[in-house]
Design a protein around this motif. Structure first.
Motif, PDB file in Angstrom:
ATOM      1  N   ALA A 101     -19.712  -1.903   5.914  1.00 45.79           N
ATOM      2  CA  ALA A 101     -19.902  -2.145   4.478  1.00 45.79           C
ATOM      3  C   ALA A 101     -21.356  -2.451   4.123  1.00 45.79           C
ATOM      4  O   ALA A 101     -21.925  -1.852   3.208  1.00 45.79           O
ATOM      5  CB  ALA A 101     -18.984  -3.280   4.015  1.00 45.79           C
ATOM      6  N   GLU A 102     -21.973  -3.368   4.850  1.00 47.43           N
ATOM      7  CA  GLU A 102     -23.357  -3.744   4.530  1.00 47.43           C
ATOM      8  C   GLU A 102     -24.315  -2.578   4.759  1.00 47.43           C
ATOM      9  O   GLU A 102     -25.282  -2.402   4.023  1.00 47.43           O
ATOM     10  CB  GLU A 102     -23.781  -4.949   5.377  1.00 47.43           C
ATOM     11  N   GLY A 154     -13.417  -2.199   1.808  1.00 47.41           N
ATOM     12  CA  GLY A 154     -12.952  -3.539   2.136  1.00 47.41           C
ATOM     13  C   GLY A 154     -13.906  -4.272   3.052  1.00 47.41           C
ATOM     14  O   GLY A 154     -15.118  -4.287   2.815  1.00 47.41           O
ATOM     15  N   SER A 155     -13.364  -4.845   4.098  1.00 46.41           N
ATOM     16  CA  SER A 155     -14.178  -5.622   5.040  1.00 46.41           C
ATOM     17  C   SER A 155     -14.634  -4.791   6.228  1.00 46.41           C
ATOM     18  O   SER A 155     -14.925  -5.325   7.291  1.00 46.41           O
ATOM     19  CB  SER A 155     -13.385  -6.844   5.527  1.00 46.41           C
ATOM     20  N   HIS A 156     -14.651  -3.477   6.069  1.00 49.35           N
ATOM     21  CA  HIS A 156     -15.092  -2.585   7.154  1.00 49.35           C
ATOM     22  C   HIS A 156     -16.471  -3.021   7.653  1.00 49.35           C
ATOM     23  O   HIS A 156     -17.333  -3.427   6.881  1.00 49.35           O
ATOM     24  CB  HIS A 156     -15.153  -1.145   6.634  1.00 49.35           C
ATOM     25  N   SER A 157     -16.667  -2.925   8.967  1.00 49.23           N
ATOM     26  CA  SER A 157     -17.921  -3.385   9.569  1.00 49.23           C
ATOM     27  C   SER A 157     -19.143  -2.646   9.043  1.00 49.23           C
ATOM     28  O   SER A 157     -20.261  -3.137   9.147  1.00 49.23           O
ATOM     29  CB  SER A 157     -17.842  -3.236  11.097  1.00 49.23           C
ATOM     30  N   ARG A 165     -22.425  -3.458  -4.414  1.00 40.63           N
ATOM     31  CA  ARG A 165     -21.585  -4.205  -3.476  1.00 40.63           C
ATOM     32  C   ARG A 165     -20.113  -4.134  -3.884  1.00 40.63           C
ATOM     33  O   ARG A 165     -19.228  -3.974  -3.040  1.00 40.63           O
ATOM     34  CB  ARG A 165     -22.064  -5.650  -3.394  1.00 40.63           C
ATOM     35  N   ARG A 175     -17.284  -2.479  -1.531  1.00 38.99           N
ATOM     36  CA  ARG A 175     -16.205  -3.356  -1.071  1.00 38.99           C
ATOM     37  C   ARG A 175     -14.841  -2.856  -1.552  1.00 38.99           C
ATOM     38  O   ARG A 175     -13.833  -2.977  -0.855  1.00 38.99           O
ATOM     39  CB  ARG A 175     -16.435  -4.781  -1.587  1.00 38.99           C
TER      40      ARG A 175
END
Length: 357
Positions: free
Chosen positions: A39-40, A34-37, A26, A30
């Protein structure tokens, strides 16, 4: 010590080691996106690949392998993004044309309503119009028909369900291709799950193009269940949607980060099978309360089925050259796992994950 016992313990150990890599993976993802959609999804894909290869990786090499895998998965995503940007100018403009005149649309809808009303029985039509247009309550209607308010309410619900079905058929100017279509659509429209099982609605919708198309607006019109989510599966984007839905439902039950990833991984694997081998299907994720809090996942399709289920559940068995865990991996990740498949009919996989005490 038997070889089989050793292999089983090695797999369990590998599963635990991979789960412990989650915080590190993770952080790597990250730090780079970053907070890119996505990421998960990148975290999910990395752990899936590492877990698939864990039995062939030497002791002490799992963490470096995970780091390299994460970097490769991220680099692959950025290459795809760059390629899409470079080719944007070649894409055909797929924007919808301006909407037709509002009056034309209104006329079509009014005509469909009239046709739907005409297909109801006289008794159904009179009761529905009296309640919806004239404003008569169920007690007044019950007194007129020498019935009870509860019975009238139940009949009105059935009439509304039929009205929705007939309205959509009239709007599409379509007639059901089989005798089973209307019972299935009525069961979906009314939200009657028992009736849906009786008419085998799930399997029929997967095999009937018209019912598949109409079932979506019918289900949206029904009362939404807070404890259940359904995801239609027809492509890779739906795999992502299914595992996100599973994570969201599981998080509501109170599962932690590692368990959320495990559940999402199992859902990802069974939905990949649907896309690869059946083409389309459906995944249903339901919150459970008994015997203790958890999630129930049912994935079904109307594909070619599995000729030898026992063989398909053996570790290492695969009918494609992929990096996924397949059915054996999904079975190991979940607490309960069952599969029913019939060649030429389809496959249903049922899995549960229970929250630890």
């Amino acid at each position: 010590m038997s070889t089989a016992g050793h292999d089983e313990r090695s797999q369990d150990s590998g599963h635990g080691d991979v789960a412990s890599l989650l915080p590190m993976v993770r952080r790597i993802v990250r730090a780079r996106v970053g907070s890119h959609s996505a990421a998960e999804d990148l975290i999910q894909e990395t752990l899936t690949r590492v877990l698939a290869a864990s039995s062939t990786i030497e002791d002490g090499m799992l963490e470096p392998y995970a780091i390299v895998t994460a970097r490769n998965v991220i680099a692959s995503m950025w290459r795809d993004v760059d390629r899409q940007k470079r080719n944007e100018h070649r894409v055909v403009d797929l924007r919808q044309p301006d909407a037709p005149d509002d009056q034309v649309v209104l006329d079509e809808e009014q005509s469909a309503v009239a046709d739907a009303l005409a297909r109801l029985s006289e008794r159904e039509r009179e009761a529905l119009l009296a309640h919806e247009v004239s404003g008569k309550d169920t007690h007044s209607l019950a007194a007129e028909s020498q019935s009870t308010a509860g019975a009238v309410a139940a009949q009105l619900n059935r009439t509304r369900a039929r009205m929705r079905v007939e309205y959509l058929l009239a709007l599409e100017k379509a007639e059901p291709p089989t005798e089973q279509c209307r019972p299935v659509l009525l069961a979906v429209s009314s939200g009657d799950r028992r009736r849906q099982r009786e008419v085998d609605a799930a399997r029929h919708v997967l095999g009937c193009e018209l019912c598949a198309r109409l079932s979506e607006p019918l289900m949206r019109r029904g009362q939404a269940r807070e404890d259940e989510v359904r995801v239609a599966i027809a492509g890779d984007a739906d795999i992502v949607a299914a595992r996100k839905a599973a994570r969201e439902m599981a998080s509501r039950v109170g599962f932690g980060g590692t368990d959320l990833t495990i559940i999402a991984t199992a859902v990802s694997e069974v939905t990949r099978n649907i896309v690869r081998f059946a083409g389309k299907g459906q995944v249903i994720v339901t919150i459970m309360d008994d015997p203790r809090p958890g999630v129930l996942v049912v994935a079904h399709d109307a594909g070619p089925g599995i000729a030898d289920v026992e063989q398909a559940l053996e570790d290492g068995y695969s009918t494609y050259n992929g990096l996924g865990l397949g059915l054996p991996g999904a079975r190991r990740l979940m607490d309960e796992f069952a599969i029913v498949s019939e060649p030429g009919v389809g496959t249903t996989v049922t899995m549960t994950k229970l929250r630890k005490e």
